[in-house]
Scaffold this motif. Structure first.
Motif, PDB file in Angstrom:
ATOM      1  N   UNK A 146       6.548  23.434   4.039  1.00 38.78           N
ATOM      2  CA  UNK A 146       6.802  24.006   2.596  1.00 38.78           C
ATOM      3  C   UNK A 146       6.271  25.146   3.093  1.00 38.78           C
ATOM      4  N   UNK A 147       6.131  25.788   1.809  1.00 37.20           N
ATOM      5  CA  UNK A 147       5.673  27.422   1.846  1.00 37.20           C
ATOM      6  C   UNK A 147       3.975  27.310   2.953  1.00 37.20           C
ATOM      7  N   UNK A 148       3.195  28.459   2.807  1.00 35.44           N
ATOM      8  CA  UNK A 148       2.405  28.629   3.290  1.00 35.44           C
ATOM      9  C   UNK A 148       0.966  28.548   2.382  1.00 35.44           C
ATOM     10  N   UNK A 149       0.478  28.182   2.406  1.00 30.56           N
ATOM     11  CA  UNK A 149      -0.797  27.795   1.182  1.00 30.56           C
ATOM     12  C   UNK A 149      -2.207  29.062   1.915  1.00 30.56           C
ATOM     13  N   UNK A 150      -2.828  29.078   1.037  1.00 24.83           N
ATOM     14  CA  UNK A 150      -3.775  30.065   1.730  1.00 24.83           C
ATOM     15  C   UNK A 150      -5.877  29.283   1.715  1.00 24.83           C
ATOM     16  N   UNK A 151      -5.580  28.873   3.323  1.00 19.72           N
ATOM     17  CA  UNK A 151      -6.700  28.767   3.537  1.00 19.72           C
ATOM     18  C   UNK A 151      -7.239  29.372   4.510  1.00 19.72           C
ATOM     19  N   UNK A 152      -8.669  28.832   5.031  1.00 20.81           N
ATOM     20  CA  UNK A 152      -9.470  29.002   6.613  1.00 20.81           C
ATOM     21  C   UNK A 152      -9.299  28.367   7.659  1.00 20.81           C
ATOM     22  N   UNK A 153      -8.260  28.763   8.217  1.00 22.76           N
ATOM     23  CA  UNK A 153      -7.407  28.974   9.425  1.00 22.76           C
ATOM     24  C   UNK A 153      -8.193  28.250  10.357  1.00 22.76           C
ATOM     25  N   UNK A 154      -9.344  27.826  10.824  1.00 24.03           N
ATOM     26  CA  UNK A 154     -10.419  27.453  11.942  1.00 24.03           C
ATOM     27  C   UNK A 154     -10.760  26.511  11.034  1.00 24.03           C
ATOM     28  N   UNK A 155     -11.236  26.785  10.171  1.00 21.23           N
ATOM     29  CA  UNK A 155     -11.549  25.720   9.112  1.00 21.23           C
ATOM     30  C   UNK A 155     -10.832  23.995   8.477  1.00 21.23           C
ATOM     31  N   UNK A 156      -9.755  24.690   8.872  1.00 24.80           N
ATOM     32  CA  UNK A 156      -9.358  24.137   8.569  1.00 24.80           C
ATOM     33  C   UNK A 156      -8.482  22.990   9.693  1.00 24.80           C
ATOM     34  N   UNK A 157      -8.540  23.859  10.193  1.00 31.55           N
ATOM     35  CA  UNK A 157      -8.094  23.490  12.440  1.00 31.55           C
ATOM     36  C   UNK A 157      -8.625  22.165  12.756  1.00 31.55           C
ATOM     37  N   UNK A 158      -9.943  22.259  11.770  1.00 33.06           N
ATOM     38  CA  UNK A 158     -10.950  21.137  12.334  1.00 33.06           C
ATOM     39  C   UNK A 158     -11.258  19.652  11.518  1.00 33.06           C
ATOM     40  N   UNK A 159     -10.347  20.210  10.261  1.00 35.42           N
ATOM     41  CA  UNK A 159     -10.229  19.085   9.315  1.00 35.42           C
ATOM     42  C   UNK A 159      -9.006  18.383   9.960  1.00 35.42           C
ATOM     43  N   UNK A 160      -7.939  18.871  11.002  1.00 32.63           N
ATOM     44  CA  UNK A 160      -7.255  18.009  11.768  1.00 32.63           C
ATOM     45  C   UNK A 160      -7.328  17.841  12.652  1.00 32.63           C
ATOM     46  N   UNK A 161      -8.296  18.094  13.742  1.00 36.50           N
ATOM     47  CA  UNK A 161      -8.608  17.918  14.707  1.00 36.50           C
ATOM     48  C   UNK A 161      -9.330  16.239  14.886  1.00 36.50           C
ATOM     49  N   UNK A 162      -9.836  16.948  13.347  1.00 33.43           N
ATOM     50  CA  UNK A 162     -11.105  14.934  13.341  1.00 33.43           C
ATOM     51  C   UNK A 162     -10.291  14.118  13.137  1.00 33.43           C
ATOM     52  N   UNK A 163      -9.076  14.622  12.648  1.00 31.68           N
ATOM     53  CA  UNK A 163      -7.889  13.086  11.768  1.00 31.68           C
ATOM     54  C   UNK A 163      -7.321  12.988  13.079  1.00 31.68           C
ATOM     55  N   UNK A 164      -6.628  14.046  13.768  1.00 29.22           N
ATOM     56  CA  UNK A 164      -5.764  13.450  14.847  1.00 29.22           C
ATOM     57  C   UNK A 164      -6.489  13.314  15.640  1.00 29.22           C
ATOM     58  N   UNK A 165      -8.197  13.461  16.350  1.00 28.52           N
ATOM     59  CA  UNK A 165      -8.790  12.575  17.520  1.00 28.52           C
ATOM     60  C   UNK A 165      -9.598  11.217  17.304  1.00 28.52           C
ATOM     61  N   UNK A 166      -9.496  11.204  15.523  1.00 29.45           N
ATOM     62  CA  UNK A 166      -9.793   9.716  15.525  1.00 29.45           C
ATOM     63  C   UNK A 166      -8.435   8.763  15.606  1.00 29.45           C
ATOM     64  N   UNK A 167      -7.285   9.094  15.278  1.00 36.14           N
ATOM     65  CA  UNK A 167      -6.133   8.536  15.156  1.00 36.14           C
ATOM     66  C   UNK A 167      -6.265   8.161  16.882  1.00 36.14           C
ATOM     67  N   UNK A 168      -6.512   8.745  17.941  1.00 39.13           N
ATOM     68  CA  UNK A 168      -6.115   8.453  19.219  1.00 39.13           C
ATOM     69  C   UNK A 168      -6.855   8.014  19.462  1.00 39.13           C
ATOM     70  N   UNK A 169      -8.582   7.814  18.726  1.00 35.20           N
ATOM     71  CA  UNK A 169      -9.524   6.980  19.688  1.00 35.20           C
ATOM     72  C   UNK A 169      -9.003   5.755  18.967  1.00 35.20           C
ATOM     73  N   UNK A 170      -8.294   5.263  18.377  1.00 34.37           N
ATOM     74  CA  UNK A 170      -7.979   3.815  17.566  1.00 34.37           C
ATOM     75  C   UNK A 170      -6.812   3.661  17.861  1.00 34.37           C
ATOM     76  N   UNK A 171      -5.965   4.445  18.147  1.00 31.80           N
ATOM     77  CA  UNK A 171      -4.739   3.771  18.606  1.00 31.80           C
ATOM     78  C   UNK A 171      -4.145   3.246  20.168  1.00 31.80           C
ATOM     79  N   UNK A 172      -3.906   1.946  20.409  1.00 35.09           N
ATOM     80  CA  UNK A 172      -3.960   1.944  21.707  1.00 35.09           C
ATOM     81  C   UNK A 172      -2.472   2.884  21.577  1.00 35.09           C
TER      82      UNK A 172
END
Length: 482
Positions: A367-393
């Protein structure tokens, strides 16, 4: 607002000088103080169950703080426990807070720090009592206030749905009347709802029961329900139920508790910040020099690499707590979320490089771009992806779905990140965003809490998906600005 009353405070401290110092400070402030040199003496005291605050030394002659915390929490459930210790160990502080401590103070005790901590606890207790008093008044006034009012039959069919109920839920009376409450109660097990209604018909009345409903636009609201059985509605008994929307009050209380915790963490971090940064920088510099000196010696270099990895982990923990305690002021700029998630995944290559892990998108055209703080939102998705990598075999499969959706408050970008892991338990779903809650052996338990703060600072929301499939799903909604 009246001044908080003096508190009943127990001091568990085996050092006579430290104990006397604490007692002098607290009695000067008119608190009622009792001291104990050991845990055995304190647990045998009849005043334990009525204590407001317990100052607990980290190491007593007959027990440690970690051993005593669950016992004191059980024996004195209304008391706030403050750890007092000479060990300036951040991991110990996090562990104590996670185990139920209300605060963590370092020796030698600064009188003002002690007063500030006791003051916060006293104020919180006063506010809790005020909340109880307000709820009691609310029960007497609810019928005169704008309320969600409905008449419910024993078979869960709705006979009446008030205009205010329509405004709160977004459902029309025509949609609900003559039907069941299923659209509003999708978060609740049908069998549980049935049991509650049967219990209400047996008891004849309902007072002060909180329940979460799901509105038409997908938002969740908390209502405080009161009700009474009406003997004759078209020839049979029915329930007259009055619900008062307490979502804002509940959120305000949660924010108050959150702000108190932030204040406590911020106060602790202020004292650690400068020296911790300097120490980490010096250690890193020395390790780099050592690595250059050991060039060509693989075994010592491996040890240096392990030390650097531990340094980086310590720095990450420090940054998580610092970011959690700091105010958030997003600097908004257009950002393509799918591209940001791809870059975040690439930055985690060191985590998944040697694993069978893959990130995919359900739609090739984002979808088109949205207005966010790029650095902050990277932290959000980093936490989500790290949790997935830690939880999944292995094999790890993470799928991202991005779509624009309509909400009454305006269009939103909905980002769903799902994995193929074991999923989340009911308890994990309930507590995933709680501060210091974690199922990992390492970390502070602040990653998803910080993610929620960041998303909410952007005017969005984050939650756990309700999907029936395997794996966990985290959903982020952000204003799309259209």
């Amino acid at each position: 607002m009246e001044a908080p009353s003096p508190l009943s405070i127990l001091i568990l401290e085996d050092d006579p000088d430290a104990c006397e110092n604490l007692q002098d400070i607290l009695e000067f402030d008119r608190h009622r103080v009792t001291t104990f040199p050991s845990s055995r003496a304190a647990l045998a005291s009849p005043g334990l169950k009525t204590a407001d605050v317990i100052l607990l030394d980290w190491k007593l002659p007959d027990a440690s703080a970690l051993e005593l915390l669950p016992i004191l929490t059980r024996e004195a459930p209304e008391a706030d426990i403050v750890i007092v210790t000479g060990f300036g160990d951040f991991d110990r502080a996090v562990l104590a807070l996670r185990e139920g401590a209300a605060d963590y103070l370092l020796k030698p005790i600064n009188p003002e720090s002690l007063r500030a901590s006791i003051g916060r606890l006293s104020q919180r207790r006063w506010l809790a009592k005020e909340k109880v008093r307000s709820e009691e008044m609310f029960r007497h006034l609810v019928e005169a206030a704008p309320s969600v009012i409905l008449i419910l039959r024993r078979d869960l069919q709705v006979d009446y749905f008030s205009p205010h109920a329509e405004r709160v839920t977004g459902y029309s009376a025509a949609e609900i009347t003559g039907n069941g409450l299923e659209p509003l109660l999708t978060k609740h097990d049908p069998e549980t709802v049935r049991n509650v209604v049967d219990e209400l018909f047996r008891q004849g009345e309902l007072w002060g029961r909180e329940a979460e409903i799901v509105c038409r636009d997908g938002t969740h609201r908390w209502l405080m329900w009161n009700g009474r059985v009406i003997d004759d509605v078209e020839g049979e008994p029915a329930l007259l139920i009055v619900g008062q929307d307490v979502t804002e009050q509940k959120q305000a209380v949660e924010k108050l508790v959150q702000s108190e915790r932030l204040a406590a963490i911020g106060e602790a971090m202020a004292g650690l910040a400068h020296e911790s940064r300097n120490a980490l920088q010096r250690s890193q510099a020395y390790l780099e020099v050592l690595a250059s000196e050991l060039e060509g010696q693989p075994e010592p270099l491996e040890l240096v690499a392990r030390l650097q990895k531990a340094q980086n982990h310590l720095h990450q923990l420090y940054e998580e707590v610092r970011q959690y305690a700091a105010p958030l002021r997003p600097r908004l700029a257009p950002c393509a979320i799918p591209r940001l998630i791809e870059e975040t995944w690439a930055n985690l290559e060191h985590v998944w490089r040697d694993r069978d892990a893959r990130l995919s998108f359900a739609s090739p055209h984002g979808p088109p771009a949205v207005a966010v703080d790029r650095s902050m939102m990277e932290q959000v998705f980093r936490n989500i992806l790290e949790n997935a990598l830690a939880a999944c075999p292995d094999p790890v499969r993470v799928e991202v779905r991005c779509e624009e959706i309509a909400r009454p408050a305006g269009p939103r970008l909905r980002i769903a990140v799902g994995d193929n892991g074991p999923g989340l338990t009911v308890e994990q779903k309930r507590r995933i965003f709680d501060p210091f809650y974690t199922t990992k052996t390492r970390g502070t338990g602040l990653g998803m809490t910080l993610a929620r703060r960041i998303v909410e600072a952007h005017g969005g929301r984050i939650g756990v998906g309700d999907g029936e499939g395997p794996g966990a799903e985290i959903i982020v909604e952000l204003p799309s600005g259209k």
